[in-house]
Design a protein around this motif. Structure first.
Motif, PDB file in Angstrom:
ATOM      1  N   THR A 143      -9.906 -48.208   1.117  1.00 13.36           N
ATOM      2  CA  THR A 143     -11.256 -48.619   1.036  1.00 13.36           C
ATOM      3  C   THR A 143     -12.247 -48.378   2.332  1.00 13.36           C
ATOM      4  OG1 THR A 143     -10.768 -50.469  -0.222  1.00 13.36           O
ATOM      5  CG2 THR A 143     -12.962 -50.475   0.374  1.00 13.36           C
TER       6      THR A 143
ATOM      7  N   VAL B  54     -13.847 -45.050   2.541  1.00 11.02           N
ATOM      8  CA  VAL B  54     -14.934 -44.476   1.713  1.00 11.02           C
ATOM      9  C   VAL B  54     -16.181 -44.418   2.622  1.00 11.02           C
ATOM     10  CG1 VAL B  54     -16.390 -45.597  -0.207  1.00 11.02           C
ATOM     11  CG2 VAL B  54     -13.794 -45.827  -0.243  1.00 11.02           C
TER      12      VAL B  54
ATOM     13  N   SER C 270     -13.752 -45.191  -5.170  1.00 11.41           N
ATOM     14  CA  SER C 270     -12.700 -45.819  -4.490  1.00 11.41           C
ATOM     15  C   SER C 270     -11.696 -46.309  -5.242  1.00 11.41           C
ATOM     16  CB  SER C 270     -13.420 -47.206  -3.706  1.00 11.41           C
ATOM     17  OG  SER C 270     -12.471 -47.723  -2.852  1.00 11.41           O
ATOM     18  N   ARG C 271     -10.355 -46.014  -4.733  1.00 11.50           N
ATOM     19  CA  ARG C 271      -9.325 -46.641  -5.693  1.00 11.50           C
ATOM     20  C   ARG C 271      -9.072 -48.129  -5.498  1.00 11.50           C
ATOM     21  NH1 ARG C 271      -3.481 -45.321  -3.433  1.00 11.50           N
ATOM     22  NH2 ARG C 271      -4.021 -47.181  -1.898  1.00 11.50           N
TER      23      ARG C 271
ATOM     24  N   ASN D  60     -10.767 -52.082  -3.704  1.00  9.16           N
ATOM     25  CA  ASN D  60     -12.101 -52.851  -3.556  1.00  9.16           C
ATOM     26  C   ASN D  60     -11.870 -53.750  -2.389  1.00  9.16           C
ATOM     27  OD1 ASN D  60     -14.731 -53.516  -4.144  1.00  9.16           O
ATOM     28  ND2 ASN D  60     -13.850 -55.384  -5.105  1.00  9.16           N
TER      29      ASN D  60
ATOM     30  N   LEU E 234     -17.941 -53.351   0.217  1.00 10.55           N
ATOM     31  CA  LEU E 234     -18.222 -52.233  -0.715  1.00 10.55           C
ATOM     32  C   LEU E 234     -19.692 -52.746  -1.621  1.00 10.55           C
ATOM     33  CD1 LEU E 234     -15.173 -50.201  -2.477  1.00 10.55           C
ATOM     34  CD2 LEU E 234     -16.772 -49.479  -0.381  1.00 10.55           C
TER      35      LEU E 234
ATOM     36  N   CYS F 215     -15.517 -48.510  -8.175  1.00 14.85           N
ATOM     37  CA  CYS F 215     -14.142 -48.650  -7.583  1.00 14.85           C
ATOM     38  C   CYS F 215     -13.222 -49.570  -8.554  1.00 14.85           C
ATOM     39  CB  CYS F 215     -14.228 -49.590  -6.468  1.00 14.85           C
ATOM     40  SG  CYS F 215     -14.928 -51.196  -6.527  1.00 14.85           S
TER      41      CYS F 215
END
Length: 361
Positions: A278, A281, A303-304, A306, A310, A319
């Protein structure tokens, strides 16, 4: 009003954090965790995750009970007599990490706090050991010294690589991996289902017309990153026009930006990025904006993972969010079962994160 009968039930006693800390130290000394003297206050505070004032109150209690004495060099000598009875089983569950708690992601900090609470309810204390040496390519000496000095009922590994995992397999110490195991390592593990999440992300990007996707991940063979790569490849399988570019960086903004610059200058630059950490990002989005790339019109970003920050990004980031509370429940359940039985099936428990639709795709 008549006074309560001395034979009647006593009111419940509230136990302070200092009292719980003293009890944890008392049990550790009885189990033989330390010989001769206690470690320094700084190490004990870090291990028990309590303040200096709480620790000193606990140490004063043990000193009043005659279990400790302060030497002329201000060291605390253990006065408890050695017992020839069988050692008391450890009630300590130890986290082993390469980073201190304050340097972890916010979701990891929340998960550790919830884990500590659940283990405390079951009568276990939680210790955190931070050691970079234990996460090196040759960790055997550091791991041997740590596990001998601080025995634990269960070791919980955060973000470990294959050499660390293989050492615990060889030593047959009760161990739980928070994350994914390296291929072929027979240890129980708990992690988000990164393979499924990235397969979903890849399919989403394909539907949006993206055929050249970059996976941005740190260098190192972390199991979750390898699973992420596999999931994206599965999503692109069967499409001859689709390709996956893996950018493995050293976690510095400079290196990551240099890799992105090279990728954008290539004959077939990516049109979408899936970011595996994250914190990176922000680096990716700010770099793209500096290069005049509009998000998502020119470049999609997913985004893989969180983190709360964010939510403040503009545009909102698409995400995948795993529940810290659910994660803590699964880890604590597995750790307690491992502590009580001494074994767990060497299987991977995967939690599917929730897709959070943003405006970056």
């Amino acid at each position: 009003m008549n006074p309560p009968s001395p034979s009647g039930p006593k009111p419940p006693q509230r136990v302070s954090l200092a009292g719980l800390t003293a009890q944890s130290l008392r049990e550790s000394m009885q189990a033989g965790h330390w010989q001769g003297h206690l470690p320094g206050e700084r190490e004990l505070c870090a291990r028990l995750q309590v303040s200096r004032s709480t620790l000193r109150s606990a140490l004063d209690e043990l000193q009043r009970d005659g279990l400790l004495e302060v030497t002329q060099r201000q060291r605390r000598r253990i006065k408890a007599p050695k017992s020839h009875a069988e050692p008391v089983p450890s009630r300590v569950i130890a986290i082993l990490s390469s980073r201190p708690l304050l340097a972890m992601a916010a979701s990891s900090v929340v998960m550790v706090d919830e884990l500590r609470d659940k283990l405390s309810q079951a009568g276990f204390s939680l210790e955190i050991h931070v050691s970079v040496a234990c996460f090196s390519s040759k960790p055997a000496r550091a791991l041997e010294a740590l596990t001998t000095r601080s025995p634990a009922a269960v070791w919980v590994l955060f973000g470990s690589l294959e050499p660390v995992q293989q050492w615990f397999v060889r030593r047959q110490l009760p161990c739980l991996v928070v994350g994914s195991c390296a291929h072929g390592v027979p240890l129980p593990s708990v992690d988000a289902d990164y393979r499924a999440a990235c397969r979903h992300a890849g399919a989403l990007l394909r539907r949006k017309g993206h055929r050249r996707i970059a996976l941005i991940r740190p260098d190192g063979d972390f199991g979750g990153d390898l699973e992420s790569e596999q999931g994206l490849l599965e999503a692109l399988r069967g499409d001859a026009t689709a390709s996956l570019l893996v950018l493995r960086h050293n976690s510095t903004p400079e290196h990551l930006c240099a890799l992105l610059e090279k990728a954008l200058r290539s004959p077939q630059p990516p049109t979408a990025c899936v970011v595996a950490r994250t914190v990176h990002v922000l680096t990716v989005m700010m770099f793209l904006m500096q290069r005049g790339k509009r998000i998502p019109q020119d470049m999609a970003v997913v985004s893989r993972d969180n983190e709360p920050f964010l939510q403040h990004a503009v545009p909102p980031v698409t995400c995948y969010a795993a529940s810290s509370a659910q994660f803590a429940r699964r880890v604590s359940k597995a750790a307690l079962q491992l502590a009580e039985t001494g074994k767990l099936p060497p299987k991977a428990l995967r939690l599917m994160p929730q897709f959070v639709r943003g405006a970056t795709v």
